[in-house]
Design an enzyme around this catalytic site. Structure first.
Site, PDB file in Angstrom:
ATOM      1  N   GLU A 119       0.950  -1.466  -0.237  1.00 10.74           N
ATOM      2  CA  GLU A 119       0.231  -0.145  -0.043  1.00 10.74           C
ATOM      3  C   GLU A 119       0.585   1.722   0.170  1.00 10.74           C
ATOM      4  OE1 GLU A 119      -3.803  -1.408   1.563  1.00 10.74           O
ATOM      5  OE2 GLU A 119      -2.315  -0.349   3.005  1.00 10.74           O
ATOM      6  N   GLU A 173      -6.403  -7.257  -0.831  1.00 11.32           N
ATOM      7  CA  GLU A 173      -7.041  -6.997   0.151  1.00 11.32           C
ATOM      8  C   GLU A 173      -8.676  -7.064   0.062  1.00 11.32           C
ATOM      9  OE1 GLU A 173      -5.665  -4.920   3.437  1.00 11.32           O
ATOM     10  OE2 GLU A 173      -3.269  -6.008   2.345  1.00 11.32           O
TER      11      GLU A 173
END
Length: 658
Positions: free
Chosen positions: A156, A313
């Site tokens: 991320e 995710e």
């Protein structure tokens, strides 16, 4: 993209299923039960070692790979692939203690201290030296491991450290500006530094837009946003270069965050730097929660260029970071997962496999919850695994393109929400999402595409708040309409060029002639104000005092109250077989639906759904597979869609060959 590669694995194509796996959080005797339950659930892949730097390198230059070797071997022995992370997402305490200069600095000059995650400067030479050393060691050690299916760069990127205002960032920003503008005269012109005596005479005078006595220069702010996205992209490329040299046959990805208000990273620009796109997505509560999921999955699929992408995710149920974290309702785990698949995902993964006992995310749901395998949640996970296995034949099948598109542009997002504007209530992504919901409510499929997409592939293109319109883009849009395309845009579009300079002569600037209208002054609305329209809808946030400049421009709706009463609110200018339409106020999803219906009717684009199902379901197509998603909490009769089962359960998804 660098190459159209998917996972390194043998066997027939399939939809992958799994999660982040953190065995280093658990005693070794738990691992065997983990892999046993993974096999029971149908897990085929896990992302490993994402936050393991401190475990892998407990002291400077001292590496411990024994536990990771064991985990890799165990997973391989059980037929589970590994998406191996480079573990660089969060530096270990020994590194930040020895080199506090790697810590980010906020716009107020405050150091962002360790204790969370991503406490590093994207431009820090010291951080890069240590991080890239770890990447090199990992790449050499695991290059030939049979479990290794892909490399996972960091995690991320930019989630918590996109904007760093440190001295390292200042030096890198100046270098980026030199490359962009070459001379100070060009930079001064681009930033309009004649205003407020801001003219620079030496590159060393330039700093990031830190806290200033008044509003920082808007050109400086916009370029700093561009630079910050580029700085993280450059870091991604540096890790990728090491991995590619060591393992040219192993694909490389990193997890984007196309979701909500995450806007600092221009993912359309990043996509070409990875072998396949991955995305993390978490739903936010609210009336458009499901539509936002669909919007984000749709955009991710088009950022990926129509090729398979990896849902890295999402959550099985509740998250931990919202003010109130509610569990998902029955059916939502499968529905949310399959909606991503409908928009092109060939892998469905969660954070995380086993719910943590400690740490900041211990109340974040997982595939294996605190309650264990004897739980409704784990049974839902197993059911999803079975269903994905049954759908393996659609792996690699591209999503069928729609006839309409919504354009999404990161520079317009950044620039339209800067300070010192007519209103700070404008929300770029919300406007785009409202149009998407309106399409869904009408039962008409629409793609969400980056501005670089071939617009000529679409009969109708909606470009909400397309604020930044360079001259070449204006020509491109004009050519699209002249060739028979139907363009729809909105308030605060076409206003500035790539330097955030206003197009003179009246608004909407670069799009004024194409739209056949002229606006002398913006008329934003106060929070307690609204504007009634003649079609029965009500506008908020914004209005425009529109004058028609082309006799062919038609008025589809007028203002029906206040100072604007009788003036055009929604216009459409026919251009040959094409048209250019303008919506001058925020109508929200409900108000946009009748406007969009009229515009689609003029473009001869209609829903192919039965009237009773329009707005009730979302339909997507991948090859000859049709996905029908129930947008409601009630069962629906979908017999007319050709489904093998006539009833679609509340929050259910039907997938069948059409």
């Amino acid at each position: 993209m660098s190459s159209p590669r998917w996972l390194r694995r043998d066997g027939a194509p399939r939809l992958e299923f799994g999660a982040d796996y953190n065995p280093d959080q658990w005693p070794r005797d738990v691992w065997d039960s983990d892999v046993r339950h993974m096999r029971e659930a149908g897990v085929t892949i896990v992302s490993l070692a994402i936050f393991s730097w401190a475990k892998l390198e407990p002291a400077d230059g001292e590496f411990d790979f024994a536990w990771l070797d064991d985990a890799m071997d165990l997973l391989h022995a059980n037929g589970i692939l590994v998406d191996l992370a480079t573990a660089t997402a969060s530096p270990p305490p020994w590194l930040t203690a020895a080199h506090p200069s790697i810590l980010p600095v906020d716009r107020l000059g405050h150091t962002i201290w360790p204790g969370g995650r991503q406490q590093w400067r994207p431009t820090s030479p010291i951080f890069r030296r240590y991080a890239l050393r770890l990447v090199s060691v990992l790449a050499e050690r695991y290059r030939d491991h049979p479990a290794l299916a892909a490399w996972h760069v960091s995690n991320e990127l930019g989630c918590h450290n996109i904007y760093d205002y440190s001295d390292d960032a200042a030096a890198a920003f100046r270098g980026w500006l030199r490359d962009r503008y070459v001379t100070l005269d060009e930079l001064n012109d681009a930033w309009g530094t004649a205003f407020w005596a801001q003219r620079y005479t030496d590159w060393a005078e330039i700093i990031p837009p830190r806290l200033a006595a008044t509003h920082p220069n808007p050109g400086q702010q916009l370029d700093f946003k561009r630079f910050s996205s580029d700085a993280l992209k450059q870091y991604l490329v540096e890790e990728r270069t090491i991995l590619r040299a060591a393992t040219p046959d192993v694909p490389i990805t990193t997890n984007f965050m196309v979701m909500g208000e995450t806007k600092g990273m221009d993912y359309a620009d990043w996509a070409s730097e990875v072998d396949f796109v991955s995305n993390d997505h978490y739903r936010q509560p609210g009336p458009q929660s499901l539509d936002e999921l669909s919007f984000s999955a749709n955009l991710t699929g088009n950022i990926a260029g129509g090729r398979p992408w990896f849902l890295m995710e999402h959550s099985t149920s509740a998250v931990n970071w919202q003010p109130i974290n509610v569990p998902k309702k029955p059916g939502e785990l499968a529905r949310d997962s399959l909606l991503h698949v409908a928009h092109g995902a060939d892998a469905v993964c969660f954070f995380q496999w086993r719910q943590s006992r400690a740490g900041a995310e211990k109340y974040h749901s997982a595939m294996l919850p605190h309650a264990g395998t004897d739980s409704d949640l784990f049974r839902a996970v197993k059911s999803l695994g079975d269903r994905l296995t049954s759908l393996s034949s659609l792996a690699g099948t591209p999503r069928t393109r729609a006839r309409a598109a919504i354009v999404f542009d990161w520079p317009s997002w950044w620039a339209s929400e800067l300070d010192s504007h007519p209103t700070d209530r404008l929300r770029y992504r919300q406007e785009a999402l409202d149009w998407y919901t309106a399409f869904l409510d009408l039962g008409v499929r629409a793609d969400v595409v980056p501005l670089s997409a071939p617009l000529e592939d679409y009969d109708v293109v909606v470009a909400p708040i397309l604020h930044v319109v360079p001259a070449d883009l204006a020509k491109r849009l004009d050519a699209y309409v002249s060739a028979g395309g139907h363009l729809v845009t909105t308030y605060f579009s076409g206003i500035v060029d790539e330097h955030d300079h206003v197009w003179l002569g009246g608004y909407p600037g670069a799009l004024r002639d194409l739209l056949g209208i002229r606006i002398e002054e913006f008329a934003p609305l106060l929070d307690d104000e609204s504007a009634a329209l003649s079609n029965g809808t009500v506008g908020t946030v914004w209005t425009d005092r529109i004058d028609l400049t082309d006799e062919s421009t038609e008025v589809l709706a007028s203002y029906d109250s206040g100072e604007m009463s009788g003036r055009p609110a929604v216009t459409r200018r026919p251009v040959g077989n094409g048209s250019a339409a303008y919506v001058s106020t925020r109508l929200g999803a409900t108000g946009l639906t009748p406007v969009l219906s009229t515009l689609l009717d003029r473009a001869n684009l209609h829903s192919d759904l039965p009237v009773a199902l329009r707005g009730q379901v979302e339909v997507a197509q991948r090859g000859d597979f049709r996905f029908v998603v129930n947008r409601t909490d009630n069962p629906l009769d979908i017999t007319e869609l050709g489904a093998p089962e006539p009833t679609l359960a509340a929050r259910g998804v039907a997938v069948f060959r059409a």
